[in-house]
Scaffold this motif. Structure first.
Motif, PDB file in Angstrom:
ATOM      1  N   THR A  29      -7.380  -2.147   0.285  1.00  0.00           N
ATOM      2  CA  THR A  29      -6.783  -1.289   1.306  1.00  0.00           C
ATOM      3  C   THR A  29      -6.887  -1.924   2.673  1.00  0.00           C
ATOM      4  O   THR A  29      -5.932  -1.962   3.444  1.00  0.00           O
ATOM      5  CB  THR A  29      -7.514   0.069   1.336  1.00  0.00           C
ATOM      6  OG1 THR A  29      -7.624   0.548   0.014  1.00  0.00           O
ATOM      7  CG2 THR A  29      -6.767   1.066   2.182  1.00  0.00           C
ATOM      8  N   ILE A  59      -4.479  -4.998   2.947  1.00  0.00           N
ATOM      9  CA  ILE A  59      -3.031  -4.821   2.826  1.00  0.00           C
ATOM     10  C   ILE A  59      -2.518  -3.674   3.694  1.00  0.00           C
ATOM     11  O   ILE A  59      -1.498  -3.801   4.367  1.00  0.00           O
ATOM     12  CB  ILE A  59      -2.634  -4.562   1.356  1.00  0.00           C
ATOM     13  CG1 ILE A  59      -3.194  -5.641   0.438  1.00  0.00           C
ATOM     14  CG2 ILE A  59      -1.129  -4.481   1.219  1.00  0.00           C
ATOM     15  CD1 ILE A  59      -2.560  -6.995   0.588  1.00  0.00           C
ATOM     16  N   LEU A  60      -3.215  -2.541   3.679  1.00  0.00           N
ATOM     17  CA  LEU A  60      -2.639  -1.356   4.317  1.00  0.00           C
ATOM     18  C   LEU A  60      -3.236  -1.048   5.689  1.00  0.00           C
ATOM     19  O   LEU A  60      -2.529  -0.826   6.649  1.00  0.00           O
ATOM     20  CB  LEU A  60      -2.805  -0.136   3.406  1.00  0.00           C
ATOM     21  CG  LEU A  60      -1.977  -0.133   2.119  1.00  0.00           C
ATOM     22  CD1 LEU A  60      -2.305   1.090   1.307  1.00  0.00           C
ATOM     23  CD2 LEU A  60      -0.502  -0.159   2.443  1.00  0.00           C
ATOM     24  N   LEU A  61      -4.558  -0.963   5.755  1.00  0.00           N
ATOM     25  CA  LEU A  61      -5.185  -0.479   6.980  1.00  0.00           C
ATOM     26  C   LEU A  61      -6.085  -1.564   7.569  1.00  0.00           C
ATOM     27  O   LEU A  61      -7.291  -1.568   7.373  1.00  0.00           O
ATOM     28  CB  LEU A  61      -6.005   0.786   6.689  1.00  0.00           C
ATOM     29  CG  LEU A  61      -5.238   1.986   6.160  1.00  0.00           C
ATOM     30  CD1 LEU A  61      -6.186   3.073   5.707  1.00  0.00           C
ATOM     31  CD2 LEU A  61      -4.313   2.541   7.224  1.00  0.00           C
ATOM     32  N   PHE A  76       4.045   6.228 -14.230  1.00  0.00           N
ATOM     33  CA  PHE A  76       4.262   5.561 -12.947  1.00  0.00           C
ATOM     34  C   PHE A  76       3.804   4.110 -13.016  1.00  0.00           C
ATOM     35  O   PHE A  76       4.469   3.204 -12.503  1.00  0.00           O
ATOM     36  CB  PHE A  76       3.500   6.292 -11.835  1.00  0.00           C
ATOM     37  CG  PHE A  76       4.093   7.618 -11.486  1.00  0.00           C
ATOM     38  CD1 PHE A  76       5.171   7.703 -10.617  1.00  0.00           C
ATOM     39  CD2 PHE A  76       3.588   8.782 -12.039  1.00  0.00           C
ATOM     40  CE1 PHE A  76       5.727   8.922 -10.300  1.00  0.00           C
ATOM     41  CE2 PHE A  76       4.142  10.013 -11.726  1.00  0.00           C
ATOM     42  CZ  PHE A  76       5.216  10.076 -10.854  1.00  0.00           C
ATOM     43  N   GLN A 105      17.727  -7.630   1.242  1.00  0.00           N
ATOM     44  CA  GLN A 105      17.260  -7.373   2.601  1.00  0.00           C
ATOM     45  C   GLN A 105      16.946  -5.904   2.889  1.00  0.00           C
ATOM     46  O   GLN A 105      16.861  -5.504   4.030  1.00  0.00           O
ATOM     47  CB  GLN A 105      18.288  -7.898   3.610  1.00  0.00           C
ATOM     48  CG  GLN A 105      18.389  -9.405   3.557  1.00  0.00           C
ATOM     49  CD  GLN A 105      19.010  -9.974   4.792  1.00  0.00           C
ATOM     50  OE1 GLN A 105      19.921  -9.377   5.342  1.00  0.00           O
ATOM     51  NE2 GLN A 105      18.532 -11.126   5.234  1.00  0.00           N
ATOM     52  N   VAL A 106      16.850  -5.102   1.843  1.00  0.00           N
ATOM     53  CA  VAL A 106      16.484  -3.699   2.045  1.00  0.00           C
ATOM     54  C   VAL A 106      15.040  -3.490   1.617  1.00  0.00           C
ATOM     55  O   VAL A 106      14.234  -2.930   2.337  1.00  0.00           O
ATOM     56  CB  VAL A 106      17.426  -2.765   1.265  1.00  0.00           C
ATOM     57  CG1 VAL A 106      16.982  -1.330   1.450  1.00  0.00           C
ATOM     58  CG2 VAL A 106      18.849  -2.938   1.736  1.00  0.00           C
ATOM     59  N   GLU A 127      11.796  -5.026   1.302  1.00  0.00           N
ATOM     60  CA  GLU A 127      10.936  -6.154   1.627  1.00  0.00           C
ATOM     61  C   GLU A 127       9.505  -5.685   1.535  1.00  0.00           C
ATOM     62  O   GLU A 127       9.226  -4.498   1.536  1.00  0.00           O
ATOM     63  CB  GLU A 127      11.246  -6.648   3.038  1.00  0.00           C
ATOM     64  CG  GLU A 127      12.617  -7.299   3.121  1.00  0.00           C
ATOM     65  CD  GLU A 127      12.994  -7.610   4.538  1.00  0.00           C
ATOM     66  OE1 GLU A 127      12.227  -8.305   5.200  1.00  0.00           O
ATOM     67  OE2 GLU A 127      14.054  -7.163   4.972  1.00  0.00           O
ATOM     68  N   ARG A 128       8.615  -6.619   1.497  1.00  0.00           N
ATOM     69  CA  ARG A 128       7.209  -6.298   1.398  1.00  0.00           C
ATOM     70  C   ARG A 128       6.937  -5.295   0.281  1.00  0.00           C
ATOM     71  O   ARG A 128       6.369  -4.241   0.476  1.00  0.00           O
ATOM     72  CB  ARG A 128       6.679  -5.737   2.732  1.00  0.00           C
ATOM     73  CG  ARG A 128       6.644  -6.751   3.838  1.00  0.00           C
ATOM     74  CD  ARG A 128       5.776  -7.956   3.511  1.00  0.00           C
ATOM     75  NE  ARG A 128       4.412  -7.605   3.214  1.00  0.00           N
ATOM     76  CZ  ARG A 128       3.449  -7.556   4.125  1.00  0.00           C
ATOM     77  NH1 ARG A 128       3.714  -7.850   5.361  1.00  0.00           N
ATOM     78  NH2 ARG A 128       2.225  -7.244   3.777  1.00  0.00           N
ATOM     79  N   ILE A 159       3.371  -3.761  -0.648  1.00  0.00           N
ATOM     80  CA  ILE A 159       2.769  -2.525  -0.145  1.00  0.00           C
ATOM     81  C   ILE A 159       2.977  -1.389  -1.135  1.00  0.00           C
ATOM     82  O   ILE A 159       2.079  -0.590  -1.391  1.00  0.00           O
ATOM     83  CB  ILE A 159       3.354  -2.192   1.233  1.00  0.00           C
ATOM     84  CG1 ILE A 159       2.863  -3.238   2.229  1.00  0.00           C
ATOM     85  CG2 ILE A 159       2.960  -0.808   1.658  1.00  0.00           C
ATOM     86  CD1 ILE A 159       3.415  -3.092   3.593  1.00  0.00           C
ATOM     87  N   LEU A 160       4.196  -1.347  -1.703  1.00  0.00           N
ATOM     88  CA  LEU A 160       4.432  -0.317  -2.715  1.00  0.00           C
ATOM     89  C   LEU A 160       3.614  -0.602  -3.968  1.00  0.00           C
ATOM     90  O   LEU A 160       3.100   0.305  -4.614  1.00  0.00           O
ATOM     91  CB  LEU A 160       5.915  -0.256  -3.071  1.00  0.00           C
ATOM     92  CG  LEU A 160       6.796   0.440  -2.056  1.00  0.00           C
ATOM     93  CD1 LEU A 160       8.223   0.478  -2.555  1.00  0.00           C
ATOM     94  CD2 LEU A 160       6.297   1.850  -1.797  1.00  0.00           C
ATOM     95  N   PHE A 186       0.081   0.629  -4.620  1.00  0.00           N
ATOM     96  CA  PHE A 186      -0.159   1.976  -5.155  1.00  0.00           C
ATOM     97  C   PHE A 186      -0.281   1.973  -6.667  1.00  0.00           C
ATOM     98  O   PHE A 186      -1.045   2.740  -7.235  1.00  0.00           O
ATOM     99  CB  PHE A 186       0.943   2.925  -4.685  1.00  0.00           C
ATOM    100  CG  PHE A 186       0.796   3.217  -3.237  1.00  0.00           C
ATOM    101  CD1 PHE A 186      -0.023   4.239  -2.821  1.00  0.00           C
ATOM    102  CD2 PHE A 186       1.417   2.431  -2.297  1.00  0.00           C
ATOM    103  CE1 PHE A 186      -0.208   4.477  -1.484  1.00  0.00           C
ATOM    104  CE2 PHE A 186       1.241   2.658  -0.958  1.00  0.00           C
ATOM    105  CZ  PHE A 186       0.418   3.686  -0.546  1.00  0.00           C
ATOM    106  N   TYR A 189      -3.679   0.865  -7.197  1.00  0.00           N
ATOM    107  CA  TYR A 189      -4.598   1.961  -6.884  1.00  0.00           C
ATOM    108  C   TYR A 189      -4.807   2.877  -8.088  1.00  0.00           C
ATOM    109  O   TYR A 189      -5.923   3.336  -8.334  1.00  0.00           O
ATOM    110  CB  TYR A 189      -4.036   2.818  -5.756  1.00  0.00           C
ATOM    111  CG  TYR A 189      -4.365   2.335  -4.375  1.00  0.00           C
ATOM    112  CD1 TYR A 189      -5.565   1.690  -4.111  1.00  0.00           C
ATOM    113  CD2 TYR A 189      -3.498   2.558  -3.322  1.00  0.00           C
ATOM    114  CE1 TYR A 189      -5.861   1.255  -2.833  1.00  0.00           C
ATOM    115  CE2 TYR A 189      -3.787   2.132  -2.046  1.00  0.00           C
ATOM    116  CZ  TYR A 189      -4.966   1.476  -1.804  1.00  0.00           C
ATOM    117  OH  TYR A 189      -5.263   1.059  -0.551  1.00  0.00           O
TER     118      TYR A 189
END
Lengths: 365, 499
Positions: free
Chosen positions: A105, A108-110, A147, A263-264, A266-267, A270-271, A274, A277
């Protein structure tokens, strides 16, 4: 209508998520280089054997969980001591997962949030999970499982669709002989992740394990997940190549980052965090619940109070390492010790149970 | 009307008068006819609870009876039954029963020479006609809805289920309101466990008044500590009938058009009775839209906040520039901006429900123009945020059950705060406890997330999509598993489809 929650399907889903757990976060068997898959296959076969031992133990006395088995067959004193060592082992594994999750976390995220804040939020969420008990975790895994499957499927499809997979790095096979392979497989690969199914000896008695096909579906799940883990490990190598994959912190996320979709999107990493996680969280919660179950059984303190005590303990232990590098190094050191809990103690218990011949088993059949 | 010179009313009338304390709507009609006023009868009722036409019939019959002077109670009973075309005749045994009979819209006949009192059920009084339900409308499907009158509602359900197995059990709840409630179920389909549990929970209710089925819902639900409804309510008799056929039980309460359906699972709240009347493919599509709307309504504002505040790198560059340009000059952080807009919307929504109908257009002008357009032009909120909040609001109305969308609204605010503080990690930290709560929740012992957790593959035929009726050969598992067969299973080939 209460027997609905004793359905083994939840346990199966939980086992799958648990085995995936944090495994895909790391590159496994890096020492074996392009033969990593051989090392993993061997390790998973050993894990399969261990799982069959655990299942056999469960079948010998289906009413008792791991802690009760220890106390029933090894005598009160030794059994309690070994029970405590399992509580410690589960709690430590749980804290390692917590640290993994927190580091992930934070990186990557915080980036700016202090580690202990992230750890605190996580432990609160997981303690809340543990509070509900194992059955709710199983049901929860059922909901989360699709998921995770969809997440990994999308990942593979996108990597393949962008021609990022280069399946050339498999050759030459056995370039350095068998030695590095066995070095990689034993004991570290066996104890992480394949031998960790020992925890499920705590959980098997909670479901209708005598339902037809239960053993088979446990084996199938284990086999499927093992193949999946080997494939994912290879995927990382195919995408990043040996030298890069060995050096980056989170190789799987690194490969996900290469995806760029019209180009929609990206990154994507981050998804994808989860998806990671979900596996990490289930594993963390499962170890937590295992430890809390043992704690409340051995001390006679109520389960909910045990959850509270262990939450504080796991939170504390997770900060043993001053930094992530130390944490990873510690992980490599302790894995050899974990064989005690995954192989030595269970085999000892199994032999005692066999000799005992089910004399002490409670109301079987 | 009253003949004052004779104090010869039956003694019980005096006691009843005393009991009702001289209430103006308690009417005693004395009938003194025949030679030497030998027969003296009194008819007691509550004006407004009895049907005027039937009362006229009754009085006529009693008068005729008195005039003929038969005097024999058995004969009175017999001739009354023959004279009054409707209404059941009973003989209340205690004075308390007599009082309750009068309060239930019965007319009580007492007489000096009667050894017992006779009570004739002629309930009436003002009631609304059957109209289209206002809270759950359909395009295709029956347009009749429940009214406030329990008797009418019972007939609406009974007309759809003409089987002797439809059982209706009446109860009276509320010490002052003495509200009639009716429990509906189909014998042979419903699980006896559920009925027993329901009976136990209804027995435990002891309150002064039940004014709406919501009172009962709160008393009998498994836990009060959840925002999610564990009992469904509906205004539609066809919805009740459909659920009864699947093994649910229903409770109708006198005085409200909202019936309760139980036990109920999470996914039931995303189903509309119209799904079963439309073609299955259209219905399935609409259902998927609803599930998407659920996620939009729950997560969209918090995801927007999280991504724009913490994970800007996820946004494509061109979009990021336009978003940044829009937010230029907006004084508030995204979280406060979103909370402000959401709260504004909630205020407008509440105002729209409570205000007098004639002021309606004024509110829409103020809401749409002043708060929407002008706020953006003034630079108080960004245009993107207005779009996000409006779409979220519209999405929340797609969910057919109001109770469920209310729960989602509450959760949305929590998730927004978490997203504003910890980004996507906060959203996940909020979603996981939410999921666990749903997994652990029960409705009359039935797991709330059935059929996903625990897994029941069979129920997937009618969940996220609806398969054609031909294939729905079984009732949903768990709730309907006592009597699983809904229609005979057909072979792969159908007769009569090919010529």
């Amino acid at each position: 209508m209460d027997n609905q929650t004793k359905n083994p399907a939840g346990l199966i889903a939980c086992l799958a998520l648990y085995e995936i757990g944090s495994t895909t976060l790391f590159l496994l068997a890096a020492e074996a280089k392009q033969d990593a898959w051989i090392a993993m296959t061997i390790a998973s076969l050993v894990g399969f054997f261990l799982l069959s031992v655990y299942l056999a133990m469960h079948r010998l006395d289906p009413e008792r969980d791991l802690f009760a088995l220890c106390r029933a067959y090894l005598g009160k004193w030794i059994g309690t001591a070994i029970g405590w060592s399992f509580v410690g082992y589960f709690a430590y594994e749980s804290s390692r997962n917590l640290r993994d999750l927190v580091e992930l976390t934070s990186q990557i995220l915080l980036n700016d949030t202090p580690l202990f804040v992230i750890a605190l939020i996580t432990i609160v969420v997981v303690a809340n999970t543990a509070r509900y008990g194992a059955r709710v975790l199983f049901l929860c895994s059922l909901v989360l499982f699709p998921f995770v499957v969809v997440g990994y499927l999308l990942l593979v499809v996108m990597l393949a669709g962008q021609h990022l997979i280069h399946a050339v790095s498999l050759l030459p096979v056995l370039e350095n002989g068998w030695q590095p392979i066995f070095k990689a497989a034993f004991p570290s690969l066996v104890s992480f992740p394949f031998g960790q199914t020992i925890l499920f000896l705590v959980f098997f008695p909670l479901v209708r394990s005598r339902a037809p096909g239960f053993t088979r579906s446990v084996y199938l799940t284990y086999g499927g997940v093992s193949i999946f883990l080997i494939a994912m490990n290879e995927l990382i190598l195919f995408v990043l190549g040996q030298s890069i994959a060995e050096k980056v912190t989170f190789p799987l996320l690194e490969s996900v980052q290469l995806i760029e979709f019209s180009q929609v999107f990206e990154r994507m990493d981050i998804l994808f965090v989860f998806v990671l996680y979900l596996g990490l969280g289930v594993k963390l919660a499962a170890f937590y619940i295992g430890a809390a179950t043992g704690f409340s059984q051995l001390t006679g303190i109520g389960y909910r109070k045990g959850v509270f005590v262990l939450g504080a303990a796991i939170f504390g232990i997770s900060f043993l390492s001053p930094n992530y590098t130390h944490h990873i190094w510690m992980g490599k050191v302790v894995t050899s010790w974990f064989t005690i809990f995954q192989i030595a103690l269970p085999l000892l218990l199994f032999m005692v149970m066999k000799i005992d011949g089910g004399k002490k088993s409670s109301g079987r059949g | 009307m009253n003949v004052s010179e004779r104090p010869a009313e039956p003694a019980i009338v005096e006691r009843l008068r005393h009991r009702f304390g001289g209430s103006s709507d308690f009417i005693v009609r004395l009938i003194q006819e025949g030679p030497k006023d030998r027969c003296q009868y009194a008819v007691c009722y509550i004006d407004g609870l009895v049907d005027k036409n039937l009362l006229a019939f009754l009085l006529e019959a009693v008068v005729a009876e008195a005039r003929e002077g038969a005097g024999m109670t058995q004969d009175l009973a017999r001739s009354l039954t023959s004279r009054i075309p409707v209404g059941s005749l009973t003989a209340p045994e205690s004075e308390e029963a007599l009082v309750h009979a009068i309060l239930n819209g019965e007319a009580v006949i007492v007489g000096n020479e009667l050894t017992f009192e006779l009570s004739v059920a002629i309930p009436g009084g003002p009631s609304r006609a059957v109209e289209e339900p206002s809270s759950q409308t359909v395009v295709r499907g029956p347009k009749d809805g429940f009214t406030e009158n329990l008797a009418d509602n019972v007939s609406l359900v009974r007309r759809r289920l003409r089987t002797p197995d439809l059982r209706i059990e009446n109860r009276v709840l509320g010490r002052y309101t003495r509200t009639k409630i009716a429990v509906f179920y189909i014998e042979g389909i419903v699980q006896p466990v559920i009925l027993e549990e329901l009976g136990r929970r209804l027995d435990a209710i002891d309150i002064d008044g039940i004014l709406e089925s919501g009172y009962i819902e709160e008393f009998i639900q498994d836990t009060s500590w959840t925002p999610f409804p564990t009992i469904q309510n509906t205004e539609r008799p066809d919805t009740v009938a459909g659920h009864l056929l699947e093994g649910h039980a229903a409770i109708l309460v006198d005085g409200t058009p909202f019936a309760l359906i139980l036990p109920v699972t999470f996914f039931k709240f995303f189903l509309s009775s119209e799904d079963y009347y439309q073609r299955h493919d259209i219905a399935s599509f609409v259902r998927m839209i609803r599930f998407i709307a659920f996620f939009v309504s729950l997560l969209l504002p918090s995801l927007y906040i999280a991504v724009t505040t913490f994970q800007q790198e996820m946004i494509p560059t061109t979009m990021l520039i336009s978003l940044a340009a829009q937010r230029e000059g907006v004084p508030l952080p995204a979280l406060l901006e979103a909370l402000l807009m959401e709260l504004t919307f909630e205020v407008i929504r509440e105002a729209g429900i409570r205000m007098p109908r004639v002021i309606g257009p004024a509110i829409s002008i103020v809401g749409a123009l002043v708060l929407g357009q002008a706020a953006v032009q003034a630079g108080l909120v960004s245009g993107a945020m207005v779009i996000i909040v409006s779409f979220t609001a519209i999405a929340s109305f797609v969910i057919p059950a109001l109770g469920m969308s209310a729960a989602i609204r509450l959760m949305r605010f929590l998730l927004m705060v978490l997203a504003g503080s910890f980004g996507l990690f906060g959203v996940l930290a909020g979603m996981i406890p939410l999921l666990l709560h749903l997994v652990a929740l029960r409705s009359f012992g039935v797991p709330y997330l059935l059929p996903i957790a625990p897994l029941k593959w069979m129920n997937f035929k009618d969940l996220f999509y609806r398969l054609p009726w031909r294939t729905l050969t079984e009732r949903p598992a768990v709730i309907g598993s006592r009597n699983p067969r809904r229609q005979p299973r057909r072979g792969p080939k159908r007769e009569g489809t090919r010529k």
